[in-house]
Write a protein that holds these residues in place. Structure first.
Motif, PDB file in Angstrom:
ATOM      1  N   ARG A 276      43.246  49.612  26.099  1.00 34.50           N
ATOM      2  CA  ARG A 276      43.584  47.623  26.102  1.00 34.50           C
ATOM      3  C   ARG A 276      44.214  48.137  25.295  1.00 34.50           C
ATOM      4  N   ILE A 277      44.907  46.828  24.194  1.00 38.94           N
ATOM      5  CA  ILE A 277      45.802  46.394  23.448  1.00 38.94           C
ATOM      6  C   ILE A 277      45.384  46.010  22.148  1.00 38.94           C
ATOM      7  N   PRO A 278      45.414  46.214  21.050  1.00 38.63           N
ATOM      8  CA  PRO A 278      46.867  46.036  20.764  1.00 38.63           C
ATOM      9  C   PRO A 278      47.635  47.449  20.466  1.00 38.63           C
ATOM     10  N   SER A 279      48.227  48.576  20.466  1.00 37.38           N
ATOM     11  CA  SER A 279      48.747  49.442  20.312  1.00 37.38           C
ATOM     12  C   SER A 279      48.811  49.870  18.683  1.00 37.38           C
ATOM     13  N   CYS A 280      48.388  50.962  18.484  1.00 35.57           N
ATOM     14  CA  CYS A 280      48.056  51.258  16.686  1.00 35.57           C
ATOM     15  C   CYS A 280      49.197  52.605  16.938  1.00 35.57           C
TER      16      CYS A 280
ATOM     17  N   TYR B 273      37.955  60.352  11.463  1.00 33.41           N
ATOM     18  CA  TYR B 273      38.431  59.339  12.671  1.00 33.41           C
ATOM     19  C   TYR B 273      38.096  58.052  11.864  1.00 33.41           C
ATOM     20  N   TYR B 274      38.211  57.443  10.840  1.00 34.88           N
ATOM     21  CA  TYR B 274      38.623  55.924   9.518  1.00 34.88           C
ATOM     22  C   TYR B 274      40.239  56.199   9.573  1.00 34.88           C
ATOM     23  N   CYS B 275      40.662  55.426  10.715  1.00 33.92           N
ATOM     24  CA  CYS B 275      42.584  54.121  11.025  1.00 33.92           C
ATOM     25  C   CYS B 275      43.083  55.037  11.248  1.00 33.92           C
ATOM     26  N   LEU B 276      43.222  55.679  12.273  1.00 30.21           N
ATOM     27  CA  LEU B 276      43.775  56.220  13.310  1.00 30.21           C
ATOM     28  C   LEU B 276      44.998  55.697  14.101  1.00 30.21           C
TER      29      LEU B 276
ATOM     30  N   LYS C  43      41.699  45.457  12.340  1.00 31.50           N
ATOM     31  CA  LYS C  43      42.754  45.251  12.040  1.00 31.50           C
ATOM     32  C   LYS C  43      42.393  45.141  10.124  1.00 31.50           C
ATOM     33  N   ILE C  44      43.591  45.642   9.704  1.00 34.73           N
ATOM     34  CA  ILE C  44      43.235  45.576   8.029  1.00 34.73           C
ATOM     35  C   ILE C  44      44.339  45.566   7.922  1.00 34.73           C
TER      36      ILE C  44
END
Length: 141
Positions: free
Chosen positions: A49-53, A32-35, A6-7
């Motif tokens: 798994r959750i949460p959805s990104c 592959y950073y923050c996709l 989480k950011i």
């Protein structure tokens, strides 16, 4: 296996193992950073798994304004980098042309620029066509 981080309150996919494996010659990889789920889903699976990104705001290329939609703006970025002595151009390309043709044109452009400057150089490239990520770098001889 990768992580969800989480950011600024938003979840993002982050796979440091793939980035570390692709980091070479002192060049750090941020492919592959923050996709978002859609982006990482191109070569990763198992989204049980959750949460959805679903956001890309903190993605390395988005955050650093390194996403290009056409060859012309990408070429301008590379030329400007060369003028500023930037020997490593890292970018994400989301235009219509194939990644291979885009990178080939950039290598040709840089070769011509180096010849016009009277410099002998080796120009190399790396690609992650699945994510539209390219890297072109110059080694002065």
């Amino acid at each position: 296996m990768w992580n969800i981080v989480k950011i600024n309150g938003e979840p993002y996919n982050l796979d440091v193992t793939w980035d570390l494996a692709n980091s070479k010659d002192g060049r750090i990889c941020y492919d592959y950073y923050c996709l978002s789920d859609m982006m990482i889903g191109n070569d990763h699976s198992d989204f049980s798994r959750i949460p959805s990104c679903d956001r890309e705001d903190e993605n390395y290329f988005v955050r650093n304004h390194l996403v290009f939609r056409d060859q012309h703006s990408l070429s301008r970025y590379v030329r400007y980098g060369l003028q500023c002595n930037q020997m490593d151009c890292y970018f994400r390309y989301v235009g219509k042309e194939s990644m291979e043709s885009v990178v080939h044109e950039l290598v040709e452009l840089l070769s011509q620029e180096m010849i016009s400057l009277g410099q002998k150089a080796r120009i190399r490239s790396l690609m992650n066509p699945v994510h539209g990520i390219g890297r072109v770098f110059i080694e002065i001889r």
